[in-house]
Motif scaffolding. Structure first.
Motif, PDB file in Angstrom:
ATOM      1  N   HIS A  16       6.038 -12.264  -8.647  1.00  0.00           N
ATOM      2  CA  HIS A  16       5.850 -10.894  -8.188  1.00  0.00           C
ATOM      3  C   HIS A  16       7.001 -10.000  -8.629  1.00  0.00           C
ATOM      4  CE1 HIS A  16       2.174 -10.558  -5.881  1.00  0.00           C
ATOM      5  NE2 HIS A  16       2.369 -11.773  -5.427  1.00  0.00           N
ATOM      6  N   ARG A  21      -1.257  -2.232  -7.162  1.00  0.00           N
ATOM      7  CA  ARG A  21      -0.497  -3.328  -6.571  1.00  0.00           C
ATOM      8  C   ARG A  21      -1.167  -4.677  -6.783  1.00  0.00           C
ATOM      9  NH1 ARG A  21       2.040  -1.816  -0.795  1.00  0.00           N
ATOM     10  NH2 ARG A  21       3.229  -3.679  -1.327  1.00  0.00           N
ATOM     11  N   THR A  57       7.213  -6.080  -5.012  1.00  0.00           N
ATOM     12  CA  THR A  57       6.636  -5.447  -6.200  1.00  0.00           C
ATOM     13  C   THR A  57       6.543  -3.937  -6.088  1.00  0.00           C
ATOM     14  OG1 THR A  57       4.409  -5.795  -5.327  1.00  0.00           O
ATOM     15  CG2 THR A  57       5.284  -7.475  -6.809  1.00  0.00           C
ATOM     16  N   LEU A  58       6.992  -3.361  -4.989  1.00  0.00           N
ATOM     17  CA  LEU A  58       6.915  -1.914  -4.811  1.00  0.00           C
ATOM     18  C   LEU A  58       8.213  -1.379  -4.238  1.00  0.00           C
ATOM     19  CD1 LEU A  58       5.368   0.791  -4.782  1.00  0.00           C
ATOM     20  CD2 LEU A  58       4.515   0.177  -2.516  1.00  0.00           C
TER      21      LEU A  58
END
Length: 278
Positions: free
Chosen positions: A16, A126, A149-150
């Protein structure tokens, strides 16, 4: 990252985060060996998780994993190890280890603007192989926090984020302010390595922006780097969800074009090795 993670948790988190890694698997054993078949561990350039049993066998396996990792290419291969004097181990058995190199990093995409289209787009993005950053100056429009991942950035001057983007990053501009859009476009154009600058807008907005950029001295090649209107032209609709789907489709296209392999007849293990393992 926590060192007490099991290999599967580390693998999930590293993938990720887009971190290159090697997954090691004991394929087969003969005689006395430290661990049984199907034992796994994960190795990166500086860390490792789980164990193949320790000792010089694991040391040499990690050394080989990092040698393969340094090549910077995906790889699948098998290596045999005799657990005798040459490895400084007295087990006397033998083992085969599968090395799977996951070398590619996730594509970085920064989305500027947290309006209606962005809120419908982000759940789709996402689910893709992307390292996402979401930027807006309006605190109440952004989620409270991100995850692996964000990244969430609340900036009074969103243009400041572009200087810190990794090499080869993509930019998607979906803000509520045309002047801010223009400032973001120009700031992104000053980064030659940013080859995708998506800008939401109508054909009229696209034409005006091209004229303004030309008046500011930007070349035709530079202006062509700005994709406006962003999204797939053959996906109709003006509802936020429809626009979001169109934009997501274009990003998926670019991801596949970026990762398209050169034509070859085989990949992974060579056929003779694979046949002998079955």
């Amino acid at each position: 990252m926590r060192q007490d993670l099991r290999w599967f948790d580390a693998l999930h988190q590293l993938q990720h985060e887009g971190e290159p890694l090697v997954l090691l698997t004991v394929l087969s054993t003969a005689g006395s060996t430290p661990r049984d078949a199907a034992t796994k561990m994960v190795v990166t350039a500086s860390e490792q998780w789980d164990t193949l049993g320790g000792g010089h066998l694991e040391y040499k396996a990690i050394e080989e994993a990092r040698r393969l990792l340094a090549l910077g290419e995906p790889h699948t291969g098998v290596r045999s190890f005799e657990l005798g004097a040459n490895l400084g181990q007295c087990c006397g058995g033998a083992t085969q280890i599968l090395f799977e190199v996951f070398a590619s990093r996730l594509q970085s995409l920064t989305v500027f603007g947290a309006g209606h289209v962005a809120h419908r787009l982000m759940p789709i993005l996402r689910a893709l192989d992307l390292q996402l950053t979401w930027v807006d100056s309006r605190t109440d429009w952004l989620p409270t926090e991100g995850d692996a991942t964000l990244t969430i950035e609340r900036l009074d001057q969103p243009t400041d984020a572009i200087a810190d983007l990794p090499e080869g990053a993509w930019v998607l501009i979906l803000t509520h302010n045309h002047q801010l859009d223009f400032d973001l476009v120009q700031t992104a154009l000053r980064r030659p390595d940013i080859d995708y600058i998506g800008l939401i807008g109508s054909d009229t907005k696209a034409r005006r922006f091209r004229q303004r950029l030309a008046h500011r001295g930007w070349s035709e090649a530079d202006i062509a780097r700005v994709v406006c209107p962003v999204g797939l032209a053959d996906v109709p609709g003006k509802q936020p969800a429809e626009v979001a789907i169109s934009i997501a489709g274009q990003i998926v296209q670019r991801l596949h074009a970026q990762d398209r392999p050169t034509a070859k007849k085989t990949s992974g293990l060579d056929w003779k090795t694979a046949r002998n393992l079955v």
